[in-house]
Scaffold this motif. Structure first.
Motif, PDB file in Angstrom:
ATOM      1  N   ASP A 194       0.886  -1.164   0.000  1.00 61.43           N
ATOM      2  CA  ASP A 194       0.000   0.000   0.000  1.00 61.43           C
ATOM      3  C   ASP A 194       0.924   1.215   0.000  1.00 61.43           C
ATOM      4  O   ASP A 194       0.862   2.056   0.876  1.00 61.43           O
ATOM      5  CB  ASP A 194      -0.848  -0.076   1.283  1.00 61.43           C
ATOM      6  CG  ASP A 194      -1.711   1.139   1.478  1.00 61.43           C
ATOM      7  OD1 ASP A 194      -2.111   1.732   0.473  1.00 61.43           O
ATOM      8  OD2 ASP A 194      -1.978   1.481   2.639  1.00 61.43           O
ATOM      9  N   ASN A 225       1.502   3.653  -2.199  1.00 59.85           N
ATOM     10  CA  ASN A 225       1.205   4.966  -2.767  1.00 59.85           C
ATOM     11  C   ASN A 225      -0.298   5.194  -2.921  1.00 59.85           C
ATOM     12  O   ASN A 225      -0.785   5.500  -3.991  1.00 59.85           O
ATOM     13  CB  ASN A 225       1.906   5.128  -4.125  1.00 59.85           C
ATOM     14  CG  ASN A 225       2.090   6.595  -4.458  1.00 59.85           C
ATOM     15  OD1 ASN A 225       1.821   7.459  -3.639  1.00 59.85           O
ATOM     16  ND2 ASN A 225       2.528   6.868  -5.665  1.00 59.85           N
ATOM     17  N   ASN A 226      -0.991   5.063  -1.808  1.00 56.64           N
ATOM     18  CA  ASN A 226      -2.421   5.352  -1.826  1.00 56.64           C
ATOM     19  C   ASN A 226      -2.610   6.853  -1.830  1.00 56.64           C
ATOM     20  O   ASN A 226      -2.614   7.492  -0.794  1.00 56.64           O
ATOM     21  CB  ASN A 226      -3.103   4.742  -0.602  1.00 56.64           C
ATOM     22  CG  ASN A 226      -3.642   3.371  -0.909  1.00 56.64           C
ATOM     23  OD1 ASN A 226      -3.875   3.025  -2.055  1.00 56.64           O
ATOM     24  ND2 ASN A 226      -3.821   2.582   0.114  1.00 56.64           N
ATOM     25  N   ASP A 238      -7.699   5.056  -3.141  1.00 55.68           N
ATOM     26  CA  ASP A 238      -7.293   4.199  -4.251  1.00 55.68           C
ATOM     27  C   ASP A 238      -5.799   4.332  -4.501  1.00 55.68           C
ATOM     28  O   ASP A 238      -5.197   5.344  -4.185  1.00 55.68           O
ATOM     29  CB  ASP A 238      -8.086   4.560  -5.514  1.00 55.68           C
ATOM     30  CG  ASP A 238      -8.304   3.332  -6.379  1.00 55.68           C
ATOM     31  OD1 ASP A 238      -7.691   2.288  -6.063  1.00 55.68           O
ATOM     32  OD2 ASP A 238      -9.058   3.413  -7.355  1.00 55.68           O
ATOM     33  N   ILE A 239      -5.251   3.315  -5.106  1.00 64.21           N
ATOM     34  CA  ILE A 239      -3.828   3.311  -5.357  1.00 64.21           C
ATOM     35  C   ILE A 239      -3.541   4.109  -6.633  1.00 64.21           C
ATOM     36  O   ILE A 239      -4.384   4.169  -7.529  1.00 64.21           O
ATOM     37  CB  ILE A 239      -3.339   1.848  -5.469  1.00 64.21           C
ATOM     38  CG1 ILE A 239      -1.898   1.722  -5.007  1.00 64.21           C
ATOM     39  CG2 ILE A 239      -3.524   1.293  -6.867  1.00 64.21           C
ATOM     40  CD1 ILE A 239      -1.657   0.438  -4.279  1.00 64.21           C
ATOM     41  N   ARG A 240      -2.359   4.720  -6.682  1.00 66.55           N
ATOM     42  CA  ARG A 240      -2.035   5.518  -7.870  1.00 66.55           C
ATOM     43  C   ARG A 240      -1.691   4.597  -9.045  1.00 66.55           C
ATOM     44  O   ARG A 240      -0.902   3.665  -8.908  1.00 66.55           O
ATOM     45  CB  ARG A 240      -0.861   6.439  -7.563  1.00 66.55           C
ATOM     46  CG  ARG A 240      -0.351   7.129  -8.801  1.00 66.55           C
ATOM     47  CD  ARG A 240       0.568   8.259  -8.470  1.00 66.55           C
ATOM     48  NE  ARG A 240      -0.188   9.435  -8.108  1.00 66.55           N
ATOM     49  CZ  ARG A 240       0.343  10.650  -8.027  1.00 66.55           C
ATOM     50  NH1 ARG A 240       1.617  10.828  -8.260  1.00 66.55           N
ATOM     51  NH2 ARG A 240      -0.387  11.690  -7.690  1.00 66.55           N
ATOM     52  N   VAL A 241      -2.287   4.905 -10.170  1.00 71.33           N
ATOM     53  CA  VAL A 241      -2.047   4.099 -11.371  1.00 71.33           C
ATOM     54  C   VAL A 241      -1.370   4.985 -12.409  1.00 71.33           C
ATOM     55  O   VAL A 241      -1.741   6.142 -12.579  1.00 71.33           O
ATOM     56  CB  VAL A 241      -3.376   3.521 -11.899  1.00 71.33           C
ATOM     57  CG1 VAL A 241      -3.214   2.931 -13.283  1.00 71.33           C
ATOM     58  CG2 VAL A 241      -3.904   2.466 -10.933  1.00 71.33           C
ATOM     59  N   PRO A 246      -0.330  -0.044 -11.141  1.00 69.26           N
ATOM     60  CA  PRO A 246       0.005   0.697  -9.925  1.00 69.26           C
ATOM     61  C   PRO A 246       1.489   1.070  -9.925  1.00 69.26           C
ATOM     62  O   PRO A 246       2.328   0.274 -10.332  1.00 69.26           O
ATOM     63  CB  PRO A 246      -0.288  -0.296  -8.794  1.00 69.26           C
ATOM     64  CG  PRO A 246      -1.207  -1.301  -9.379  1.00 69.26           C
ATOM     65  CD  PRO A 246      -0.862  -1.385 -10.841  1.00 69.26           C
ATOM     66  N   SER A 268      -4.005  -5.149  -8.401  1.00 66.08           N
ATOM     67  CA  SER A 268      -4.399  -4.493  -7.157  1.00 66.08           C
ATOM     68  C   SER A 268      -5.827  -4.861  -6.820  1.00 66.08           C
ATOM     69  O   SER A 268      -6.616  -5.229  -7.706  1.00 66.08           O
ATOM     70  CB  SER A 268      -4.242  -2.972  -7.261  1.00 66.08           C
ATOM     71  OG  SER A 268      -5.241  -2.435  -8.072  1.00 66.08           O
ATOM     72  N   GLN A 309      -9.224  -3.940  -4.033  1.00 70.11           N
ATOM     73  CA  GLN A 309      -9.779  -3.117  -2.959  1.00 70.11           C
ATOM     74  C   GLN A 309     -10.311  -3.998  -1.842  1.00 70.11           C
ATOM     75  O   GLN A 309     -10.931  -5.024  -2.092  1.00 70.11           O
ATOM     76  CB  GLN A 309     -10.918  -2.248  -3.501  1.00 70.11           C
ATOM     77  CG  GLN A 309     -10.476  -0.819  -3.662  1.00 70.11           C
ATOM     78  CD  GLN A 309     -11.630   0.111  -3.971  1.00 70.11           C
ATOM     79  OE1 GLN A 309     -12.767  -0.135  -3.625  1.00 70.11           O
ATOM     80  NE2 GLN A 309     -11.303   1.191  -4.636  1.00 70.11           N
ATOM     81  N   SER A 345      -6.924   0.089  -1.257  1.00 70.51           N
ATOM     82  CA  SER A 345      -6.414  -0.789  -2.310  1.00 70.51           C
ATOM     83  C   SER A 345      -5.024  -1.292  -1.945  1.00 70.51           C
ATOM     84  O   SER A 345      -4.215  -0.546  -1.399  1.00 70.51           O
ATOM     85  CB  SER A 345      -6.312  -0.028  -3.627  1.00 70.51           C
ATOM     86  OG  SER A 345      -7.601   0.281  -4.086  1.00 70.51           O
ATOM     87  N   ALA A 369      -1.717  -3.508  -3.707  1.00 69.60           N
ATOM     88  CA  ALA A 369      -1.210  -3.952  -5.011  1.00 69.60           C
ATOM     89  C   ALA A 369      -0.084  -4.961  -4.823  1.00 69.60           C
ATOM     90  O   ALA A 369       0.549  -5.023  -3.771  1.00 69.60           O
ATOM     91  CB  ALA A 369      -0.699  -2.755  -5.805  1.00 69.60           C
TER      92      ALA A 369
END
Ligand SMILES: [Zn+2]
Length: 312
Positions: free
Chosen positions: A17, A19-20, A29-32, A46, A155, A157, A176, A178
């Motif tokens: 987790d 870079n939420n 949410d996680i960065r995509v 991610p 990833s 949730q 989330s 990943a």
């Protein structure tokens, strides 16, 4: 003496987790990030920003100074308080308008201001004056943490619940997590730690001397990578330490001068290509399951760090 080091790191991180960053309501949410695969085809996965990696390298330095053998290395009030961009602007806990200190003073007074750089923007007045900024460029540089080509990064949730004795105040929230095989590259410009460029040409352009703290600063900046590589990144470590496994680490270092950046381990042939770009006199250290030609293979990651520290 060591002048420049680069790191090319490939790690597996499962259920992390790191870079939420995208928050919408009670969903984090996680960065995509979008990128291209080797065939130029658009992909999404991610990823963790280079700013985040740099921040956590900085946190590693702070941690080592606050609770380790490097306690004699100075940190300015701003960096101690986690505001590492404003040297001299925090006095007695208050933020002042102007730093009023020179780069030399900022470098002498703080390893983070010295190695991670800073930017002080002075607002322009209505008369059009000012607007000048004082800046020091970072001696440490990071790429984003990106998934390795051809590897699927996934990833999911998960719903958590903030537990309370009163069921009415229970608060479900989504997060989330990943998993994937990731890589990043980084460079540490060792030779410019303690250096004030404005003083180049004088007898001694360094604001910190080798035997008066500069070597310790270099060592702690190297040591901080140990923690970063192990996944000590992100604000969720209390409940989501990544299941990490170091797959490959390629370190290039020079005692002569600067080095180009290594080719990223997101590409399969990064070792051959990295060796192909580095200048004569570069040393190559490697851990991993392969035995590439031209590199000094080490069994343990610690052996790489010891060799680097011995060159300081
Ligand atoms: Zn500072």
């Amino acid at each position: 003496m060591l002048k420049f080091v680069t790191f090319a790191v490939k790690v597996q991180l499962n259920v992390h987790d790191l870079n939420n960053e995208a928050v919408a309501g009670n969903v984090t949410d996680i960065r995509v990030m979008e990128f291209l695969d080797e065939n130029g085809k658009r992909q999404e996965a991610p990823a963790v920003s280079g700013r985040m990696l740099k921040h956590w390298h900085c946190e590693g330095i702070r941690h080592l100074i606050i609770s380790g053998e490097y306690s004699t290395i100075p940190l300015c009030a701003g960096c101690k308080a986690g505001e590492p961009i404003r040297p001299g602007m925090i006095n007695n806990g208050n933020l002042s308008q102007n730093s009023g200190i020179t780069e030399e003073e900022a470098v002498q007074g703080c390893i983070v201001c010295d190695t991670h750089g800073y930017l002080i923007a002075t607002p322009e007045t209505t008369a059009g004056e000012g607007g000048v900024s004082a800046r020091r460029s970072s001696r440490v540089m990071f790429s984003w943490l990106m998934p390795v080509m051809g590897m699927e990064a996934v990833s999911k949730q998960v719903i958590h619940n903030r537990v309370s004795a009163d069921p009415k105040t229970m608060m479900p929230f989504n997060k989330s997590y990943a998993s994937g095989i990731y890589a990043f590259v980084s460079a540490l410009d060792v030779d410019r730690i303690g250096l004030v460029e404005l003083n180049l040409g004088s007898d001694n352009p360094y604001a910190v001397d080798d035997n008066n703290g500069r070597k310790d600063r270099i060592k702690v900046a190297i040591e901080a990578y140990r923690y970063l590589i192990s996944g000590q990144i992100g604000a969720s470590l209390s409940h989501a330490i990544p299941h990490w496994d170091p797959i490959e680490i390629l370190v290039c270092y020079s005692e002569k001068g600067p080095l180009p950046f290594p080719v990223s381990p997101i590409y399969p042939d990064y070792i051959v290509k990295t060796l192909g770009v580095m200048p004569e006199g570069t040393s190559f250290l490697y851990t991993g399951k392969d035995s590439p030609e031209g590199v000094n293979k080490k069994e343990k990651i610690d052996e790489i760090f010891r060799e680097l520290l011995n060159k300081v």
